[in-house]
Design a protein around this motif. Structure first.
Motif: not given
Length: 163
Positions: A23-46
């Motif tokens: 799980p990621l916090r919403r505030s971590e999504v962009e930093p992870m994308r900048r690191l070229s890590l693919p961000v997905v939506e989990r089954t719980d919507g997060t």
């Protein structure tokens, strides 16, 4: 030997064999994308990162200093036991080696990886066992898979599996 040796030899929390996503916090999504890590939506919507983590190189994290909060907080059952002196680091390393050996045994018993199958061996076993993916797996493969999952449950996830 330090506790960090245990994590560096293990990598199971990141390779997809313990967990399918982080799980990621919403505030971590962009930093992870900048690191070229693919961000997905989990089954719980997060938001999350699928495991096998793209930042894992062998058994080491290539973004360790910038890893998400969930990674920073996570301590497997085995690491906790070693930190509390319930097992020595040497004994814990033996448990890690056994876990990897059990996973390799499952991998050797699985059909060749198909396009679109999960990378993590135990996730792939779960996938291949489904009727729509050609399952069920042969009994011997299911037994190896159950034994590997039970080992991970007991030593890493901190729970006991009923078989």
């Amino acid at each position: 030997m330090s506790l960090s040796t245990l994590c560096q030899r293990c990598g199971l929390c990141c390779d997809g064999n313990l967990f399918s996503s982080l799980p990621l916090r919403r505030s971590e999504v962009e930093p992870m994308r900048r690191l070229s890590l693919p961000v997905v939506e989990r089954t719980d919507g997060t938001p999350g990162i699928e495991q096998r983590c793209a930042a894992l190189d062998g058994r080491c994290c290539t973004v360790y200093a910038e890893r998400p909060e969930a990674c920073r907080r996570y301590r497997c059952h085995l690491l906790t036991a070693a930190a509390e002196g319930e097992v020595s680091v040497e004994e814990a390393l033996g448990v890690v080696d056994e876990a990897h050996a059990r996973i390799r045994a499952v991998e050797a018993a699985l059909p060749l990886e198909r396009l679109g199958s999960p990378q993590a061996v135990l996730q792939r076993a779960r996938h291949e066992d489904q009727p729509e993916n050609g399952g069920p797996l042969p009994r011997e493969t299911q037994e190896l898979w159950n034994q590997a999952e039970s080992h991970l449950d007991r030593h890493f996830r901190g729970r006991h599996r009923r078989m």
